[in-house]
Design an enzyme around this catalytic site. Structure first.
Site, PDB file in Angstrom:
ATOM      1  N   CYS A 133       0.819  -1.223   0.000  1.00  0.00           N
ATOM      2  CA  CYS A 133       0.000   0.000   0.000  1.00  0.00           C
ATOM      3  C   CYS A 133       0.845   1.263   0.000  1.00  0.00           C
ATOM      4  CB  CYS A 133      -0.948   0.004   1.190  1.00  0.00           C
ATOM      5  SG  CYS A 133      -2.203  -1.265   1.043  1.00  0.00           S
ATOM      6  N   HIS A 134       1.753   1.372   0.967  1.00  0.00           N
ATOM      7  CA  HIS A 134       2.535   2.601   1.048  1.00  0.00           C
ATOM      8  C   HIS A 134       4.011   2.331   1.228  1.00  0.00           C
ATOM      9  CE1 HIS A 134      -1.611   3.404   2.392  1.00  0.00           C
ATOM     10  NE2 HIS A 134      -1.508   4.350   1.494  1.00  0.00           N
ATOM     11  N   GLY A 135       4.448   1.091   0.900  1.00  0.00           N
ATOM     12  CA  GLY A 135       5.877   0.800   0.797  1.00  0.00           C
ATOM     13  C   GLY A 135       6.640   0.695   2.099  1.00  0.00           C
TER      14      GLY A 135
ATOM     15  N   TYR B 294      -4.871  12.233  -0.918  1.00  0.00           N
ATOM     16  CA  TYR B 294      -4.144  10.977  -0.714  1.00  0.00           C
ATOM     17  C   TYR B 294      -2.660  11.183  -1.024  1.00  0.00           C
ATOM     18  CZ  TYR B 294      -3.563   5.874  -0.833  1.00  0.00           C
ATOM     19  OH  TYR B 294      -3.185   4.587  -0.585  1.00  0.00           O
ATOM     20  N   ARG B 298       0.560  10.607   1.527  1.00  0.00           N
ATOM     21  CA  ARG B 298       1.681   9.703   1.267  1.00  0.00           C
ATOM     22  C   ARG B 298       3.009  10.429   1.125  1.00  0.00           C
ATOM     23  NH1 ARG B 298       0.259   5.621  -3.423  1.00  0.00           N
ATOM     24  NH2 ARG B 298       0.314   7.566  -4.577  1.00  0.00           N
TER      25      ARG B 298
END
Lengths: 169, 419
Positions: A133-135, B294, B298
């Protein structure tokens, strides 16, 4: 401001507001608390897993409280790799001995501590797990090494009922 | 509220209106003086009302067939698609309607940014609008969970886990939101309840939004205060009604194109796989309308700070009327702001693009630069620009640049105080 005498009426106001506030709170609390995990959800507290068929280097995933749990039978190289890491290198310092009492078996929640995805096995820069998902990269002890996750993958309470069975929860 | 005293013609009308002044309200709405230079960017308010009503009507009919249960939800959606008469049509209108709603709301918001519609005396209209926008995001997110596909499940997991970033109480809050230790049936049933509730909250806020609008009246492309009613205004009906109606028809063509020709293009194929708590899809992305936020989430390598940055990006908009220090509303008369406006438009589009891409390498770098610029725009550029920028003189009235004359006394006074 001029000096104001405290009167009977002031006392009555304060007392009424206080009783009113308690009443409102007493009504709101059940409405809020009904959303918390209910008795039937809490009742599913433990799961027993047969691990006799797991080969070294392989892992199985079981569901406990709706969450995946990784049960990994580690090879000697993986154990050595996990134990060779110095604590200073870790974002969330925990020794492998603390995380896996029986070094061959690593049991942990298969839930990335960033935003809850399920990391992929045998992936990532540290031969452990990698969250798509986000590494976030985890090592062979499930400890966070790189990426946005703040902590290591959580080790749930578990015990070996016998050499072939683990009880989680 | 009413600009003149309205007296119904019929005896019954007068009797009724004395007891409940609905006819006075209708008269106020039809005669409502509107700036005569409103362009097509001003038609999106009406379009948004249409979107809201479409979502409520299609949502109500879908709820007659949908079953909010973890074991049955996915099947019941397929049942709607295959068995229910016109179920496919109603569901595609509802799912694409969400995207159309956001498309319209983004145009509506960026129109406001260009013409300075958020500035005094329209701050409350703007803030109610931001609350509506937040509720729309909540409704859209929860609606996306209801089909109980893979994206539903993992989207719900990721978004609810944002709350776990709160120190100390985070985990308790997340378990409270879930009603368990993971996203499961209790989560689905409460999301359905809230998804059903929120549109009606939005409807109430829309009434307040329009009420607050009718106090100062519409802003306009020139961005000056106008006298109402005057040569600068036209009555809402029929002039604006017809213009809004025409724009709505154009909008419905786009809407219908998506519904009939590419109903799934804005969705994700993974959501046609039933939710599986054991496997996360390789590439989780939210719906397109949430992508810029989003990307901001991130781009920050720390969990808590990422969540804070994402939420600030939304809440900063509520403070916009005070962050923008310029007294001139319309970008037409602000040569520098006009350029920064297009840069922030591009910045948000870039954030949306990188939000859909994997968070690594060049994409991550671009996301970080774009995130930084987003905050610089609102926190540094806008406040400073109000003091530094040399603006172009604004006309005295809407009519003046065309016909000359008819200066509006309040504008003249304002101009003097600026100079």
């Amino acid at each position: 401001m001029s000096e104001k005498k405290v009167e009977r009426r002031d006392f009555l106001f304060t007392a009424s507001y206080a009783v009113g506030a308690v009443g409102v709170g007493a009504v709101i609390w059940p409405l809020v608390d009904q959303m918390n995990p209910d008795a039937s959800v809490k009742a599913l507290a433990s799961t027993e897993v047969d691990i006799s068929s797991v080969e070294p280097g392989k892992s199985i995933t079981v569901l406990w409280r709706g969450k995946p749990v990784f049960i990994k039978r580690r090879t000697q190289e993986e154990i050595d790799e996990a134990r060779a890491v110095k604590l200073e290198e870790l974002k969330h310092p925990e020794t492998d001995e603390e995380r896996a009492k029986n070094p061959e078996w690593l049991v942990m929640l298969g839930v990335c501590t960033h935003l809850g995805c399920v990391p992929l096995n045998d992936k990532g820069d540290y031969n452990g797990w990698f969250c798509p998902c986000h590494g976030s990269h985890y090592d062979t002890s499930g400890r966070i090494r790189k990426g946005p996750a703040p902590t290591n993958m959580e080790v749930p309470r578990y015990e070996f009922v016998n050499s072939n069975t683990i009880k989680i929860g | 509220m009413s600009d003149h005293e309205y007296v119904p013609k019929s005896k019954f009308g007068k009797w009724f209106n004395d007891r409940l002044p609905l006819l006075s309200l209708a008269s106020h709405l039809t005669d409502y003086p509107t700036p005569k230079n409103l362009n097509y960017w001003w038609t999106f308010g009406g379009i948004l009302t249409f979107c809201l009503i479409t979502q409520i009507v299609t949502g109500l009919t879908l709820a007659m067939h949908y079953i909010a249960h973890a074991d049955l939800a996915f099947e019941s959606v397929e049942h709607i698609m295959r068995d229910v008469n016109y179920g496919w049509l109603i569901r595609y209108i509802h799912s694409n309607g969400a995207s159309m709603f956001f498309l319209a709301v983004y145009i509506h918001i960026f129109r406001s940014l260009f013409y300075g519609s958020y500035k005094s005396p329209r701050e409350i209209i703007w803030i109610i609008g931001i609350i509506i926008y937040l509720l729309m995001m909540a409704a859209a997110f929860m609606g996306y969970v209801l089909p109980w596909g893979q994206m539903s499940f993992w989207g719900a997991t990721v978004i609810t886990n944002l709350f776990s970033a709160i120190p100390f109480v985070g985990e308790g809050i997340v378990n409270w939101l879930w009603g368990g230790y993971s996203v499961d049936n209790p989560t689905l049933t409460r999301f359905f309840t809230l998804h059903y509730l929120i549109p009606f909250l939005i409807l109430g806020l829309v009434v307040l939004h329009i009420w607050a609008l009718h106090v100062p009246g519409n802003n306009n492309p020139v961005g000056i205060d106008i006298k109402k009613p005057s040569k600068d205004t036209v009555p809402f009906h029929p002039y604006i009604v017809i213009k809004d109606g025409f724009a709505l028809l154009m909008f419905m063509i786009v809407f219908a194109f998506f519904v009939f020709y590419s109903p799934n293009i804005l969705g994700h194929a993974d959501n046609y796989i039933e939710a599986n708590p054991m496997v996360t899809p390789a590439h989780i992305v939210p719906e397109w309308y949430l992508l810029p936020f989003y990307a901001i989430l991130r781009s920050v390598p720390d969990k808590l700070l990422g969540v804070i940055a994402m939420l600030s990006a939304i809440f900063i908009l509520a403070a916009l009327p005070w962050l923008d220090t310029s007294k001139i509303r319309s970008a037409v008369f602000r040569p520098l702001y006009k350029q920064f406006y297009w840069i922030i438009v591009a910045d948000v589009l870039i954030l949306g693009y990188v939000g859909a891409m994997p968070a690594e390498g060049l994409y991550l770098l671009v996301a970080r630069v774009a995130t930084a610029y987003y905050f610089i725009h609102f926190l540094i550029i806008l406040p400073v620009l109000g003091y530094k920028e040399k603006t172009i003189p604004v006309p005295l009235s809407i009519t003046e640049p065309v016909l000359g004359g008819f200066p509006n006394p309040s504008t003249v006074k304002k101009k003097e105080s600026i100079n």
